[in-house]
Design a protein around this motif. Structure first.
Motif, mmCIF file in Angstrom:
data_model
loop_
_atom_site.group_PDB
_atom_site.id
_atom_site.type_symbol
_atom_site.label_atom_id
_atom_site.label_comp_id
_atom_site.label_asym_id
_atom_site.label_seq_id
_atom_site.Cartn_x
_atom_site.Cartn_y
_atom_site.Cartn_z
ATOM 1 N N PRO A 1 57.611 39.173 57.116
ATOM 2 C CA PRO A 1 57.684 37.715 57.314
ATOM 3 C C PRO A 1 56.193 37.129 56.899
ATOM 4 O O PRO A 1 55.183 37.854 57.003
ATOM 5 N N ILE A 2 56.298 36.024 56.295
ATOM 6 C CA ILE A 2 54.989 35.450 55.821
ATOM 7 C C ILE A 2 54.721 34.358 56.316
ATOM 8 O O ILE A 2 55.653 33.557 56.447
ATOM 9 N N GLN A 3 53.274 34.129 56.782
ATOM 10 C CA GLN A 3 53.151 32.629 57.301
ATOM 11 C C GLN A 3 52.313 31.886 56.343
ATOM 12 O O GLN A 3 51.854 32.341 55.263
ATOM 13 N N GLU A 4 52.562 30.497 56.531
ATOM 14 C CA GLU A 4 51.730 29.593 55.745
ATOM 15 C C GLU A 4 50.465 29.864 55.586
ATOM 16 O O GLU A 4 49.597 30.226 56.537
ATOM 17 N N GLY A 5 49.782 30.104 54.442
ATOM 18 C CA GLY A 5 48.156 30.298 54.149
ATOM 19 C C GLY A 5 48.152 31.714 53.901
ATOM 20 O O GLY A 5 46.894 32.078 53.446
ATOM 21 N N ASP A 6 49.220 32.408 54.188
ATOM 22 C CA ASP A 6 48.917 33.934 53.811
ATOM 23 C C ASP A 6 48.831 34.255 52.172
ATOM 24 O O ASP A 6 49.577 33.658 51.489
ATOM 25 N N GLU A 7 47.882 35.197 52.122
ATOM 26 C CA GLU A 7 48.075 35.407 50.484
ATOM 27 C C GLU A 7 49.334 36.317 50.365
ATOM 28 O O GLU A 7 49.697 37.294 50.947
ATOM 29 N N ILE A 8 49.537 36.193 49.076
ATOM 30 C CA ILE A 8 50.607 37.089 48.589
ATOM 31 C C ILE A 8 50.395 38.259 47.786
ATOM 32 O O ILE A 8 49.433 38.057 46.808
ATOM 33 N N TYR A 9 50.740 39.467 48.177
ATOM 34 C CA TYR A 9 50.376 40.686 47.462
ATOM 35 C C TYR A 9 51.540 41.347 47.013
ATOM 36 O O TYR A 9 52.402 41.786 47.683
ATOM 37 N N MET A 10 51.336 42.167 45.854
ATOM 38 C CA MET A 10 52.272 43.213 45.400
ATOM 39 C C MET A 10 51.695 44.391 45.043
ATOM 40 O O MET A 10 50.217 44.704 45.195
ATOM 41 N N ASP A 11 52.389 45.531 45.235
ATOM 42 C CA ASP A 11 51.713 46.855 45.020
ATOM 43 C C ASP A 11 51.705 47.025 43.348
ATOM 44 O O ASP A 11 52.775 47.059 42.830
ATOM 45 N N TYR A 12 50.710 47.072 42.690
ATOM 46 C CA TYR A 12 50.468 47.134 41.324
ATOM 47 C C TYR A 12 50.815 48.628 40.932
ATOM 48 O O TYR A 12 51.135 48.817 39.563
ATOM 49 N N GLY A 13 50.663 49.543 41.855
ATOM 50 C CA GLY A 13 51.212 51.040 41.462
ATOM 51 C C GLY A 13 49.831 51.848 41.309
ATOM 52 O O GLY A 13 48.785 51.254 41.021
ATOM 53 N N GLN A 14 50.058 53.125 41.295
ATOM 54 C CA GLN A 14 48.981 53.865 41.312
ATOM 55 C C GLN A 14 48.292 53.879 39.968
ATOM 56 O O GLN A 14 46.961 54.089 39.889
ATOM 57 N N ALA A 15 49.015 53.888 38.787
ATOM 58 C CA ALA A 15 48.590 53.873 37.753
ATOM 59 C C ALA A 15 47.411 52.649 37.670
ATOM 60 O O ALA A 15 46.191 52.826 36.864
ATOM 61 N N TRP A 16 47.863 51.494 37.811
ATOM 62 C CA TRP A 16 46.774 50.378 37.870
ATOM 63 C C TRP A 16 45.653 50.720 38.926
ATOM 64 O O TRP A 16 44.760 50.431 38.505
ATOM 65 N N GLU A 17 45.819 51.285 39.878
ATOM 66 C CA GLU A 17 44.719 51.529 40.958
ATOM 67 C C GLU A 17 43.900 52.381 40.359
ATOM 68 O O GLU A 17 42.517 52.357 40.511
ATOM 69 N N ASP A 18 44.275 53.598 39.755
ATOM 70 C CA ASP A 18 43.419 54.404 39.035
ATOM 71 C C ASP A 18 42.714 53.970 38.084
ATOM 72 O O ASP A 18 41.405 54.067 37.860
ATOM 73 N N SER A 19 43.195 53.218 37.325
ATOM 74 C CA SER A 19 42.624 52.574 36.050
ATOM 75 C C SER A 19 41.355 51.512 36.608
ATOM 76 O O SER A 19 40.286 51.350 36.119
ATOM 77 N N TRP A 20 41.789 50.750 37.655
ATOM 78 C CA TRP A 20 40.833 49.889 38.158
ATOM 79 C C TRP A 20 39.479 50.581 38.846
ATOM 80 O O TRP A 20 38.476 50.270 38.653
ATOM 81 N N TRP A 21 39.778 51.704 39.521
ATOM 82 C CA TRP A 21 38.997 52.838 40.318
ATOM 83 C C TRP A 21 37.931 53.009 38.963
ATOM 84 O O TRP A 21 36.474 52.930 39.023
#
Ligand code: SAM
Length: 545
Positions: free
Chosen positions: A350-370
């Motif tokens: 459930p999402i409340q009004e004003g909540d930020e929306i997040y997706m999981d971009y996946g491990q490859a993205w996280e590794d690359s950002w790190w």
């Protein structure tokens, strides 16, 4: 539009099949596509003509904003010529545009023309890609855009690893030019979309035989104002998407129409100038490192959804897209361009009004950002002031002479709002005669305000020669006007003319960033697509058998 026609109404059915988690096989899950009672805008497939359009669910007044918040624009400087090479044009006729280039605008319409050396395409997300267009002559348009805001979204090159990884062009708002009834379609004039290359023709919108009813839109449309932009809560992410209302678990938060793009198209053409290897657009595409295809999503605010390992939404293929992709599997001709496809963004809690929306971009993205933050990114400490800051800070402009003593930062130059075509025939003839008589004579004109002059496409380089004060103590300037790439033919000052304009007010002069100097061109700017394993399903279907 032709491609969109392949997407049938089934895409709007309330049940969908999920291919996001497994990649190639589509497991089934069900999501609800209930339009909230107070939804103001819907995206729907128009019956009979099978094209997608944007409709208002409530009456709107002339002069009111379509949305309280605008869309982002992603500038695509000097696109690789593979798909649309001007040298392929014969007698002014060019091969039709393909892929994402079918949907882009001429960069000068959005003030992005200085981002490139020769040519800039603007990807105008949200209404600029979802709403249909009509020709200026047809006069059926009922919305127009205003200028975008330009800033770094709080991520500067001096202190943020996110600098250059997000677009600086945002808050591109749309306004009604007419009173509009509930259920009416939003249409804008196609003139801004007319491509730079001569010979391309825009076709006019196909008119639906009958207007879709409000009931049809409620049952079959997707709500496109469930999310809105705002500064992200994630440090270094820039802007984000936030819920405008409460959304239950398992509901469709937003439709995600996507244009397939080949990864190689997003390689910057010239690495010595556009120093980073890939175009900024890559950061806004969905893909996986095993696929040569990427998907560019374009509904309002969808491009602003950031990564978080504990997400509240996920992406899934719509039922109809699965069918289309299925057809590809069995089609012997797999070389053709895939059509626009439809994904759905579904809430996983459930999402409340004003909540930020997040997706999981996946491990490859996280590794690359790190890796980017720890090993690649370095703060920059050279002198740099972006043009929008200069405009705020410098009210009284320096003449060329004064700049010799007191120069502006290297990355900026001055531009003026000016239309050469506003000169009367008589003025031009006199200028020509003067030129013929005496090559040293100047053509000097008085600046005047005309309708539409402050449109961004009327900005061109100019240098300040003299500063004068008017009777009220306000500064006005005498400037020399220059040409720039991409100017319409009737706006080009003849090469042999020294074109001086007097009485130019400060408001008509802007600082501009030199090509290749804004953050998106930084050598170490982060580049990585958003992970979407579901693309493998498409990739498999497109692979030659
Ligand atoms: C699809 S865009 C999202 C919108 C973007 N935040 C903006 O302001 O335009 C993806 C980019 O946002 C930034 N981003 C998204 N999630 C992030 C996170 N968790 N941490 C840091 N940067 C993030 C990265 O620059 C990434 O390449």
């Amino acid at each position: 539009a032709e491609n969109a026609a392949v997407v049938t109404n089934e895409c709007l059915e309330t049940q969908s099949t999920d291919a996001s988690t497994t990649g190639s096989s589509p497991p089934s899950s069900h999501s609800r596509n209930a339009i909230p009672e107070d939804c103001g805008l819907v995206y729907a497939n128009i019956p009979d003509i099978h094209e997608w359009g944007v409709f208002t669910m409530v009456p709107r007044q002339k002069g009111s904003p379509v949305n309280r918040f605008g869309d982002i624009i992603i500038q695509w400087p000097d696109p690789s010529p593979m798909r649309h090479d001007p040298s392929l044009c014969e007698d002014g006729a060019c091969p039709p545009r393909q892929g994402l280039l079918q949907y882009t605008w001429n960069g000068q319409e959005t003030g992005g023309h200085n981002e490139g050396r020769k040519r800039v395409e603007s990807v105008v997300t949200g209404l600029g890609m979802c709403a249909r267009t009509t020709s200026e002559a047809a006069r059926k348009h009922n919305i127009i855009p205003l200028v975008p805001r330009v800033d770094e979204g709080g991520l500067t090159r001096f202190d943020s690893p996110g600098a250059g990884a997000i677009t600086q062009y945002h808050n591109y708002t749309w306004w009604f030019t007419k009173d509009v009834e509930a259920g009416e379609e939003l249409l804008y004039s196609s003139s801004g979309k007319i491509p730079i290359i001569a010979g391309d023709q825009m076709t006019d919108t196909r008119v639906a035989p009958s207007k879709p009813s409000l009931d049809y839109l409620k049952k079959n449309g997707y709500c496109i104002d469930n999310i809105r932009p705002r500064k992200s809560r994630v440090k270094e992410a820039g802007r984000g998407a936030f819920a405008t209302r409460q959304i239950p678990e398992g509901a469709i938060v937003a439709p995600v129409p996507v244009v397939p793009v080949k990864r190689e198209e997003l390689m910057a053409k010239d690495n010595t100038h556009h120093k980073s290897k890939e175009q900024l657009l890559l950061n806004y595409c969905l893909g996986s490192n095993t696929s040569e295809w990427l998907l560019f999503p374009f509904s309002p605010s969808i491009n602003l959804v950031n990564h978080f390992h504990d997400p509240n939404v996920k992406l899934q293929w719509s039922h109809s897209s699965l069918e289309i992709i299925g057809q590809y599997r069995h089609s012997p001709n797999t070389n053709k361009n895939p059509p626009i496809l439809m994904l759905e963004m579904v809430s996983t809690k459930p999402i409340q009004e004003g909540d930020e929306i997040y997706m999981d971009y996946g491990q490859a993205w996280e590794d690359s950002w790190w890796k980017h933050t720890k090993e690649i990114w370095k703060p920059i400490n050279e002198h740099y002031t972006p043009s929008y800051v200069m405009d705020d800070a410098i009210r009284m402009l320096r003449t060329e002479q004064e700049q010799k003593e007191h120069p502006y930062p290297n990355n900026v130059f001055t531009s003026c709002f000016y239309r050469y075509s506003d000169r009367t025939e008589e003025e031009r003839t006199i200028a020509k005669q003067r030129n013929q008589k005496d090559s040293a004579s100047l053509n000097s004109f008085r600046w005047k305000l005309t309708r539409g002059l402050y449109d961004l496409k009327n900005l061109r380089p100019c240098s300040v020669l003299k500063r004068l004060e008017d009777s009220k103590g306000r500064s006005a300037y005498a400037v020399r006007m220059f040409n720039r790439h991409g100017l319409d033919e009737d706006e080009r000052i003849p090469e042999d003319q020294l074109h001086i304009v007097t009485h130019v007010p400060r408001a008509a002069i802007r600082f501009s960033d030199k090509s290749g100097t804004t953050d998106q061109h930084l050598t170490f700017a982060f580049r990585h697509e958003v992970g979407f394993p579901g693309i493998n399903f498409l990739e498999e279907a497109l692979r030659p058998q």
